[in-house]
Design a protein around this motif. Structure first.
Motif, mmCIF file in Angstrom:
data_model
loop_
_atom_site.group_PDB
_atom_site.id
_atom_site.type_symbol
_atom_site.label_atom_id
_atom_site.label_comp_id
_atom_site.label_asym_id
_atom_site.label_seq_id
_atom_site.Cartn_x
_atom_site.Cartn_y
_atom_site.Cartn_z
ATOM 1 N N GLU A 38 -18.278 -36.732 6.651
ATOM 2 C CA GLU A 38 -16.284 -36.583 6.773
ATOM 3 C C GLU A 38 -15.977 -37.881 6.410
ATOM 4 N N VAL A 39 -15.268 -37.469 6.282
ATOM 5 C CA VAL A 39 -14.355 -38.539 5.211
ATOM 6 C C VAL A 39 -12.959 -39.054 6.170
ATOM 7 N N ILE A 40 -12.471 -40.784 6.024
ATOM 8 C CA ILE A 40 -11.509 -40.948 6.731
ATOM 9 C C ILE A 40 -10.601 -41.662 6.396
ATOM 10 N N GLU A 41 -9.397 -41.251 5.154
ATOM 11 C CA GLU A 41 -8.763 -42.071 4.288
ATOM 12 C C GLU A 41 -7.899 -42.700 5.188
ATOM 13 N N ILE A 42 -7.875 -44.154 4.604
ATOM 14 C CA ILE A 42 -7.215 -45.185 5.120
ATOM 15 C C ILE A 42 -5.989 -46.218 3.716
ATOM 16 N N ASN A 43 -5.150 -46.574 4.656
ATOM 17 C CA ASN A 43 -4.168 -47.413 3.811
ATOM 18 C C ASN A 43 -3.384 -48.102 4.155
ATOM 19 N N LEU A 44 -3.759 -49.699 3.795
ATOM 20 C CA LEU A 44 -3.937 -50.743 4.224
ATOM 21 C C LEU A 44 -1.853 -51.365 4.237
ATOM 22 N N VAL A 45 -1.178 -51.101 4.443
ATOM 23 C CA VAL A 45 -0.060 -51.588 3.267
ATOM 24 C C VAL A 45 0.371 -53.111 3.424
ATOM 25 N N ASN A 46 0.576 -54.224 2.530
ATOM 26 C CA ASN A 46 1.226 -55.192 2.393
ATOM 27 C C ASN A 46 3.068 -55.436 3.100
ATOM 28 N N ASP A 47 3.159 -54.715 4.151
ATOM 29 C CA ASP A 47 4.696 -55.282 4.609
ATOM 30 C C ASP A 47 5.426 -56.305 4.814
ATOM 31 N N ARG A 48 4.506 -57.674 5.261
ATOM 32 C CA ARG A 48 5.259 -58.870 4.888
ATOM 33 C C ARG A 48 4.804 -60.033 4.037
ATOM 34 N N GLY A 49 5.771 -60.888 4.019
ATOM 35 C CA GLY A 49 5.011 -62.497 3.392
ATOM 36 C C GLY A 49 6.216 -62.789 2.735
ATOM 37 N N ILE A 50 6.157 -63.435 2.221
ATOM 38 C CA ILE A 50 6.810 -64.161 1.046
ATOM 39 C C ILE A 50 7.528 -63.059 -0.139
ATOM 40 N N HIS A 51 6.747 -62.140 -0.634
ATOM 41 C CA HIS A 51 6.661 -61.298 -1.379
ATOM 42 C C HIS A 51 8.640 -60.334 -0.470
ATOM 43 N N ILE A 52 8.289 -60.199 0.290
ATOM 44 C CA ILE A 52 8.816 -58.290 0.566
ATOM 45 C C ILE A 52 10.262 -60.040 0.735
ATOM 46 N N CYS A 53 10.347 -61.010 1.663
ATOM 47 C CA CYS A 53 11.980 -61.730 1.875
ATOM 48 C C CYS A 53 12.350 -62.146 1.068
ATOM 49 N N LYS A 54 11.674 -62.292 -0.330
ATOM 50 C CA LYS A 54 12.585 -62.170 -1.140
ATOM 51 C C LYS A 54 13.310 -61.354 -2.044
ATOM 52 N N SER A 55 12.126 -59.978 -1.817
ATOM 53 C CA SER A 55 13.954 -59.020 -1.578
ATOM 54 C C SER A 55 14.730 -58.367 -0.537
ATOM 55 N N MET A 56 14.376 -58.925 0.808
ATOM 56 C CA MET A 56 15.738 -58.596 1.844
ATOM 57 C C MET A 56 16.858 -60.160 1.025
ATOM 58 N N ILE A 57 16.249 -61.435 0.846
ATOM 59 C CA ILE A 57 17.597 -62.467 0.125
ATOM 60 C C ILE A 57 18.079 -61.494 -0.745
ATOM 61 N N ALA A 58 17.193 -61.253 -1.495
ATOM 62 C CA ALA A 58 18.060 -60.114 -2.851
ATOM 63 C C ALA A 58 19.092 -58.999 -2.270
ATOM 64 N N TYR A 59 18.686 -58.607 -1.137
ATOM 65 C CA TYR A 59 19.612 -57.937 -0.744
ATOM 66 C C TYR A 59 20.682 -58.300 0.311
ATOM 67 N N GLN A 60 20.630 -59.275 1.002
ATOM 68 C CA GLN A 60 21.610 -59.460 1.732
ATOM 69 C C GLN A 60 23.058 -60.182 0.522
ATOM 70 N N ARG A 61 21.902 -60.974 -0.324
ATOM 71 C CA ARG A 61 23.282 -61.544 -1.432
ATOM 72 C C ARG A 61 24.298 -60.470 -2.254
ATOM 73 N N PHE A 62 23.092 -59.670 -2.403
ATOM 74 C CA PHE A 62 23.694 -59.139 -3.340
ATOM 75 C C PHE A 62 23.516 -57.259 -3.128
ATOM 76 N N GLY A 63 23.781 -56.927 -2.273
ATOM 77 C CA GLY A 63 24.085 -56.075 -1.740
ATOM 78 C C GLY A 63 24.657 -54.726 -1.613
ATOM 79 N N ASN A 64 25.101 -55.810 -1.148
ATOM 80 C CA ASN A 64 27.442 -55.600 0.144
ATOM 81 C C ASN A 64 26.971 -53.776 0.230
ATOM 82 N N GLY A 65 25.339 -54.107 1.255
ATOM 83 C CA GLY A 65 25.176 -53.110 1.643
ATOM 84 C C GLY A 65 25.151 -51.568 1.433
ATOM 85 N N CYS A 66 24.946 -51.711 0.658
ATOM 86 C CA CYS A 66 24.557 -50.430 0.164
ATOM 87 C C CYS A 66 22.601 -50.253 0.345
#
Length: 596
Positions: free
Chosen positions: A151-179
């Protein structure tokens, strides 16, 4: 697979030698090349019960010479080479292919509940070639373990927080123009990944300007200068706001993560991956602190002069488990998440599929869990794997430095479509041709990634992996598709080749017997691969079975055989092999096209 002659031999040995255990089983081996025989029996293994190996071999040979299923016996020192009569060989192997397939499953008493964690992407960019190897290893091992009865349980653990995620967020705020993914026509994970690249370009510009205006900083690296840049300071502030629960930051984070998860879902669906549960680091990153506090009170951990908490792991070194300011390090949440997974699923064992750069980390984690006194900590396993590289210039990359999984899939499917066209595929409906290219392309990719022991650092050549001749996935797929084509033609002619109505004794040619012998090892190959947590043995076996079938196909005409009875017998043999090839490929999570 259980051979009648082996079962009878075991009964004889138990009656002949009082010390021979009732639970002992004889395992036939392949007869060495150049020697006569279908199987070899190693009597060193039973010699201790029968006086000595040579005496055991003599006893085994003496019994088998009088057995009705045996054609010839040859003794070479402590080995007995056995030639089985054609009818008996096929009766105990391919004539009962359903029983052969079922015998790959472990007995109920040996089946376990196993949790396997793999993939573990970050939500600041799309999955790349490294994830493809990780996903392939994880999903195929999970499939293999299920195939043999666990019997097998398949698990994923996603890194969805931290400084790297904030880097994409900051760039979207500054360069994304709401896309949005909809407005740009990009997959969500690719769009977010684009902003991660944009961020790093902008940060590099700020660091270059900082060094130009302050020559004394010329020797500092980007990490040391990060917080001295305006962009770095803003990103750090965003992370602090996220941790404080700032509504605007959290809303942006949820929106961009949702885009990424939608993109990930498409990538996983294309690979055929389904997780039973996905843990998010945003929900687990605070776990483990209470365990550290308890371990500190019990003397398992100690406190340094600067206030940091560590564990002295002897030869493994000292591992900090809590910083001097009381904040977690990565292993802190790993300790907590490991306990959470156990409490959620109560598995008998847990497996992590993670690259070999984390070998020491997992050695430390497992040792710490043992020292904390968890009785199940001895059943934690790290499936470590090496890097996979591509020949330069073979693939495009959206980010310029890594190969995106989706690009790789598109390229493989495109190459497979071209290969099909070269073999007359232009006659196909475009949708059917595209589907066939998808099956063959992704099958070739998975097969090649599984061909090598996971620990191997490998070079993946897309074009070479798609060759229809050679040690490739398409070679095995083509053998199964060829048999399906033969069966289709037989059905059109009204030929009945049901296995219970054919004369298996007619199949006495060397290629026919060699094919049945190879088929007989399939259950053992599956079980051994599962025990080793390594699918490469199954890949090697499927190549061998495909080659044995192609030799049979060349030397023994099927539909053009000399008599209707022989046609039916060879068809039944081919069908059994198709069942094994299909089962093996599907165990590796590789689909089989009906035609190529």
């Amino acid at each position: 697979m259980e051979f009648v002659f082996l079962s009878d031999l075991e009964k004889f040995l138990r009656s002949e030698f009082s010390g021979y255990p009732a639970t002992a089983t004889l395992v036939p081996e392949r007869c060495p090349n150049g020697m006569a025989g279908d199987f070899a029996l190693n009597c060193f293994r039973i010699g201790r019960f029968c006086g000595n190996p040579v005496r055991a071999a003599e006893a085994v040979a003496g019994f088998l010479k009088g057995h009705p299923d045996i054609e010839a016996v040859e003794v070479i020192k402590a080995f007995v080479n056995v030639t089985v009569k054609a009818a008996a060989l096929h009766r105990d192997t391919v004539a009962a292919v359903d029983r052969l397939l079922d015998s790959a499953r472990f007995p109920e008493s040996e089946r376990r509940r196993i949790l396997i964690e793999y993939s573990a992407p970050n939500t600041n960019k799309p999955q790349h070639l490294g994830h493809v190897r990780n996903n392939t290893l994880g999903m195929s091992l999970a499939s293999l373990l299920k195939r043999v009865g666990h019997e097998v349980i398949e698990i994923n653990l996603v890194n969805d927080r931290g400084i790297h995620i904030c880097k994409s967020m900051i760039a979207y705020q500054r360069f994304g123009n709401g896309c949005t993914p909809q407005s740009t026509g990009m997959k969500g994970d690719h769009l977010v990944g684009k902003f991660y690249v944009d961020y790093n370009k902008a940060l590099s510009g700020e660091i270059a300007a900082l060094k130009a205006s302050h020559p004394e900083l010329a020797d500092k690296n980007s990490e040391e200068l990060f917080l001295q840049t305006e962009l770095g300071a803003a990103t750090q502030k965003m992370l602090q706001d996220w941790e404080a629960g700032d509504p605007e930051v959290r809303a942006l984070w949820k929106k961009m993560n949702a885009w990424v998860f939608e993109g990930f879902a498409q990538t996983y669906a294309r690979m055929g991956i389904h997780f039973d549960h996905t843990y998010l680091e945003s929900e687990t990153y605070l776990l483990g602190k209470d365990i550290i506090a308890d371990g500190l009170a019990r003397g398992i951990f100690a406190r340094r002069e600067d206030g940091a908490v560590f564990c002295d792991l002897g030869k493994l070194g000292r591992k900090v488990v809590l910083r001097s300011d009381g904040t977690s390090v990565y292993i802190t949440q790993d300790i907590g998440t490991t306990l959470r997974k156990f409490e959620d699923y109560r598995p008998d064992s847990m497996i992590w599929v993670v690259g070999d750069e984390q070998n020491l980390h997992f050695q430390m984690l497992f040792e710490i869990m043992k020292r904390l006194g968890y009785p199940w900590a001895g059943n934690l396993h790290h499936l470590s794997y090496g890097m996979v590289n591509l020949p330069s210039g073979k693939m495009k990359s959206r980010e310029g430095t890594v190969v995106d999984a989706d690009d790789l899939f598109d390229e493989m499917a495109g190459l497979a479509v071209e290969a099909c066209r070269e073999r007359g595929g232009d006659e196909l409906d475009p949708a059917e041709l595209a589907e066939r290219g998808e099956i063959i392309g992704l099958g070739a990719l998975k097969f090649m990634l599984l061909k090598f022991n996971p620990k191997t650092t490998m070079m993946f050549d897309p074009a070479a992996s798609l060759k229809f001749e050679g040690d490739t996935g398409p070679y095995v797929q083509y053998a199964a598709a060829r048999i399906h084509s033969i069966e289709r033609k037989a059905a059109e002619r009204g030929i009945d080749f049901a296995s219970d109505r054919v004369d298996w004794s007619l199949l006495d040619q060397p290629a026919e017997k060699a094919l049945a012998v190879t088929a007989s090892f399939y259950p053992g190959v599956l079980r051994q691969a599962a025990e080793r947590r390594d699918c490469s043995g199954l890949v090697e076996y499927l190549l061998e079975l495909g080659k044995a079938f192609n030799r049979f196909y060349r030397e023994c005409p099927v539909l053009a055989a000399e008599s209707p009875e022989l046609v039916a017998s060879r068809l039944a043999l081919a069908e059994a092999v198709r069942c094994l090839l299909t089962d093996g490929l599907e165990t590796l999570t590789i689909r089989v096209p009906k035609a190529m």
